[in-house]
Design a protein around this motif. Structure first.
Motif, short mmCIF file in Angstrom:
data_model
loop_
_atom_site.label_atom_id
_atom_site.label_comp_id
_atom_site.label_asym_id
_atom_site.label_seq_id
_atom_site.Cartn_x
_atom_site.Cartn_y
_atom_site.Cartn_z
N ARG A 1 0.84 -1.21 0.00
CA ARG A 1 0.00 0.00 0.00
C ARG A 1 0.87 1.26 0.00
N ARG A 2 1.94 1.24 0.80
CA ARG A 2 2.81 2.41 0.88
C ARG A 2 3.51 2.69 -0.45
N ILE A 3 3.92 1.64 -1.14
CA ILE A 3 4.54 1.84 -2.46
C ILE A 3 3.53 2.47 -3.41
N LEU A 4 2.31 1.95 -3.41
CA LEU A 4 1.27 2.50 -4.28
C LEU A 4 0.96 3.96 -3.91
N GLN A 5 0.91 4.25 -2.63
CA GLN A 5 0.63 5.62 -2.19
C GLN A 5 1.73 6.57 -2.64
N GLN A 6 2.98 6.13 -2.56
CA GLN A 6 4.07 6.99 -3.02
C GLN A 6 3.95 7.28 -4.50
N ALA A 7 3.38 6.33 -5.24
CA ALA A 7 3.18 6.51 -6.68
C ALA A 7 1.90 7.27 -7.01
N GLY A 8 1.09 7.56 -5.97
CA GLY A 8 -0.19 8.21 -6.21
C GLY A 8 -1.20 7.26 -6.83
N LEU A 9 -1.07 5.98 -6.51
CA LEU A 9 -1.93 4.95 -7.09
C LEU A 9 -2.62 4.17 -5.98
N ALA A 10 -3.45 3.21 -6.36
CA ALA A 10 -4.21 2.42 -5.39
C ALA A 10 -4.27 0.97 -5.84
N GLU A 11 -4.83 0.12 -4.98
CA GLU A 11 -4.86 -1.32 -5.25
C GLU A 11 -5.51 -1.64 -6.58
#
Length: 338
Positions: free
Chosen positions: A101-111
């Motif tokens: 989740r944290r990686i996706l958040q850093q990318a401005g993305l979601a699951e």
């Protein structure tokens, strides 16, 4: 120096595997596991070969450290636990899901941007708890979600399309293929689709060992060094609690190790020594003791590897044998064949 021109691709053929481990019960060989093994010396020469380490095969998740290096080369800014997760076949523990989740958040993305196959957590105990809670398969719980989150992040940073990031023709996957060929020193033999949906590149077992040696010996701050440091420092993030690959990295100082489905294991030390193992029938019970024996052949102190000598066979609740490497595979193999 490493050549900028990869050698020819390994041959695609039925592998000429050899016996690598015996299932022994009461002093009798009850079963035989076939496979292939290669041990590289510190100077890069293959000091030991068994079976067919030159045939093309699919390294499955043992290729993830190479994929992680490709992403760091392409600008992925992760380090530490999150970079280890990017190279992980994780168990589905909460720390793994939170990391993805944290990686996706850093990318401005979601699951919902993930394109890996929904699945239940890999670890049996974690899976049971998950199911009892009424939860079904999810992309985040699938064991490759860290890698997929990192792939999306890398694509986003480079302005590459997100929807088709798993297409072998996508710039991200082309960058991965180039890194595979660079680190293995051989051209990719063929490409298929891994279980998670990502492209999977066929290499040789010896090529996989060479790639691991390059990563394990990477200088600090380089993409190779960053991936190796992250995985060694955060071994459970690259696997999970109780996983043998994490225990192996903790047991042998400096060791970088990664397993893969269908009986694949690679391990390498910073000085260039490396081993790679493929068990023909995909059995994990043979993968671990064969890897330990190969490491002793590479010069690792057998005393560090006693916990990986092989699964015990029970008869009436009592030990009556075990899974043991074939004699001659390494000092440990000769010592434990009963």
């Amino acid at each position: 120096m490493h050549s900028s021109l990869p050698a020819a691709a390994p041959p695609v053929r039925t592998p000429r595997h050899a016996p690598v481990a015996h299932l022994i019960r009461g002093g009798v060989v009850e079963g035989v596991h076939y496979g292939s093994v290669v041990v590289l010396d510190a100077d890069g020469t293959a000091g030991f070969r068994l079976g067919d380490p030159e045939a093309a095969f699919y390294p499955r998740s043992a290729l993830k450290p190479v994929q992680a290096v490709a992403m760091v080369r392409a600008g992925l800014p992760l380090d530490g636990a999150l970079l280890s997760l990017a190279a992980a076949s994780h168990s589905g523990e909460e720390r793994h899901l939170d990391g993805a989740r944290r990686i996706l958040q850093q990318a401005g993305l979601a699951e919902e941007h993930l394109r890996n196959v929904p699945d239940l957590p890999f670890d049996p105990a974690v899976r049971d708890t998950w199911v009892r809670a009424g939860r079904g398969p999810s992309r985040l719980a699938q064991n490759c979600s860290g890698k997929h989150a990192a792939m999306l992040y890398t694509a986003k940073l480079n302005g590459w399309p997100l929807d088709d990031y798993l297409d072998p023709a996508h710039p991200l996957q082309q960058a991965v293929a180039e890194t595979v060929e660079d680190l293995t020193g051989r051209r990719v033999a063929t490409v298929t689709v891994d279980g998670c949906g990502a492209p999977l590149f066929a290499v040789s077992l010896e090529g996989l060992a060479r790639a691991a040696a390059r990563i394990a010996g990477g200088a600090p701050g380089t993409p190779e060094g960053r991936v190796a440091d992250a995985m060694r420092t955060h071994a459970e993030m690259a696997s999970g609690a109780g996983r043998d690959v994490a225990a192996l990295m903790r047991a042998v100082p400096g060791l970088l190790a990664k397993d893969g489905f269908e009986g694949v294991q690679v391990a390498a030390l910073p000085d260039g020594r490396a081993v790679a193992v493929k068990i023909a029938d995909g059995a994990g019970r043979a993968r671990v003791p064969v890897t330990a024996a190969a490491l002793t052949h590479a010069g690792v102190d057998p005393a560090l590897l006693t916990a990986f000598a092989g699964e015990t066979v029970l008869g009436g609740g009592r030990p009556v044998g075990g899974v043991r490497p074939v004699a001659g595979l390494g000092a440990a193999a000769d010592a434990v064949c009963v």
